[in-house]
Design an enzyme around this catalytic site. Structure first.
Site, PDB file in Angstrom:
ATOM      1  N   ARG A  91       3.903   3.703   0.828  1.00 19.26           N
ATOM      2  CA  ARG A  91       3.475   3.562   2.222  1.00 19.26           C
ATOM      3  C   ARG A  91       4.264   4.574   3.055  1.00 19.26           C
ATOM      4  NH1 ARG A  91       4.061  -1.804   0.316  1.00 19.26           N
ATOM      5  NH2 ARG A  91       2.116  -2.992   0.334  1.00 19.26           N
ATOM      6  N   LYS A 116       6.898  -4.076   1.886  1.00 20.41           N
ATOM      7  CA  LYS A 116       6.096  -5.074   2.585  1.00 20.41           C
ATOM      8  C   LYS A 116       6.241  -6.419   1.887  1.00 20.41           C
ATOM      9  CE  LYS A 116       1.495  -5.654   4.578  1.00 20.41           C
ATOM     10  NZ  LYS A 116       0.124  -5.067   4.662  1.00 20.41           N
ATOM     11  N   HIS A 222      -2.055   7.036   5.137  1.00 20.64           N
ATOM     12  CA  HIS A 222      -2.326   5.916   4.230  1.00 20.64           C
ATOM     13  C   HIS A 222      -3.469   6.233   3.269  1.00 20.64           C
ATOM     14  CE1 HIS A 222      -0.921   1.903   3.411  1.00 20.64           C
ATOM     15  NE2 HIS A 222      -2.159   1.449   3.320  1.00 20.64           N
ATOM     16  N   ARG A 225      -2.280   6.884  -0.183  1.00 20.59           N
ATOM     17  CA  ARG A 225      -1.976   5.670  -0.978  1.00 20.59           C
ATOM     18  C   ARG A 225      -3.272   5.080  -1.534  1.00 20.59           C
ATOM     19  NH1 ARG A 225       1.599   1.203  -1.725  1.00 20.59           N
ATOM     20  NH2 ARG A 225       0.643  -0.831  -1.341  1.00 20.59           N
ATOM     21  N   HIS A 248       1.377  -5.105  -4.400  1.00 19.97           N
ATOM     22  CA  HIS A 248       0.501  -6.127  -3.825  1.00 19.97           C
ATOM     23  C   HIS A 248       0.871  -7.504  -4.357  1.00 19.97           C
ATOM     24  CE1 HIS A 248      -2.939  -3.038  -2.967  1.00 19.97           C
ATOM     25  NE2 HIS A 248      -2.030  -3.062  -2.017  1.00 19.97           N
ATOM     26  N   TYR A 257     -10.009  -1.388  -4.480  1.00 16.61           N
ATOM     27  CA  TYR A 257     -10.090   0.015  -4.887  1.00 16.61           C
ATOM     28  C   TYR A 257     -11.095   0.256  -6.008  1.00 16.61           C
ATOM     29  CZ  TYR A 257      -5.905   0.410  -2.058  1.00 16.61           C
ATOM     30  OH  TYR A 257      -5.021   0.364  -1.017  1.00 16.61           O
TER      31      TYR A 257
END
Length: 275
Positions: A91, A116, A222, A225, A248, A257
């Site tokens: 990120r 995150k 982004h 990514r 994630h 994705y």
């Protein structure tokens, strides 16, 4: 204005004004803050509140050729940082806040600290940028030595690490990989130090490179990514592996994705292509 009026106002935002879910939530938080800390009273239950629906947007993804074009239109530190976004799936702020100690050249990996969700994770360090990154770190280390000679050289340490590790704030391994070009006053402590580079530094460079490449996509930092994840899945890597590299929490987040696999419309072949 009581609970009913607040309920009506927030519902009006969602139904009539059709604001985004984040906008309605921001309005709710502001009202709760007003009641709790200014009016010193509880707001009460908001039963029946109609919440704005979150819009599910598909990610913007570069093709491999487009990613190469954008990188080719970048130079110096800008390009090195963009290479990490695309090559490691970082990120933006993970790249900006990267510290020297978390780059492992021996194992060709990067340790992302406090990402995150307050989680650490390991991702790859692309071999193609190892040489450039080492050369960059040599320049940064020389700059750090000059800062120390001039009485500076300390870096911000999160939480209570500055007390736990005495003198670590001036240690080379704790320095930012991408430091600011200027020494400034830390508003939290009043200490003059070199912080990490401003995120707008890379935002503007990527935007300019996309324009120079003639790519008609609403791309940003982004997007690299998103492209990292999509291209790994295209190459046949397991979705769980990609999930771990991205950090994630839920695999369903990574599944988004799979929408771009060189096949439009869920892999269905258009009838016009058979003519």
């Amino acid at each position: 204005m009581g609970t009913n009026e607040v309920n009506q106002f927030l519902t009006h935002l969602a139904v009539k004004d059709r604001v985004a879910a984040s906008t309605q939530t921001q309005a709710l938080c502001a009202i709760v803050f007003l009641y709790k800390y200014v009016l010193n009273t509880e707001l009460g239950s908001l039963d029946g509140l109609i919440r704005a629906k979150k819009k599910k947007n598909l990610p913007v993804v570069f093709t491999r050729e487009e990613a190469g074009q954008v990188l080719a239109n970048m130079t110096g530190t800008h390009r090195l940082m963009a290479n990490l976004l695309y090559g490691s799936g970082l990120r933006l702020m993970e790249c900006i806040r990267l510290r020297v100690k978390d780059v492992d050249f021996g194992y060709n990996q990067i340790v992302v600290r406090d990402g995150k969700g307050k989680k650490d994770r390991i991702t790859m360090l692309p071999k193609v940028i190892v040489h450039h990154l080492k050369e960059h770190l040599k320049r940064v280390e020389n700059q750090h030595k000059e800062d120390i000679e001039q009485g500076y050289g300390s870096v911000y340490l999160p939480n209570a690490l500055a007390r736990k590790y005495r003198g670590a704030e001036k240690s080379w391994v704790w320095q930012y990989v991408f430091p600011s070009s200027k020494i400034s006053v830390d508003p939290r402590s009043g200490i003059k130090r070199r912080h990490h580079v401003n995120q707008q530094y890379l935002h503007r460079a990527v935007k300019s490179a996309v324009q120079k490449s003639g790519i008609s996509k609403a791309a940003s930092c982004h997007t690299f990514r998103h492209s990292f994840a999509t291209h790994l899945i295209e190459d046949g890597y397991d979705i769980r592996t990609v999930q771990e590299l991205l950090g994630h929490k839920d695999v369903s987040t990574t599944m988004v994705y799979t929408h771009v696999l060189n096949k439009g419309g869920r892999g269905v072949r258009s009838p016009i292509d058979t003519i």
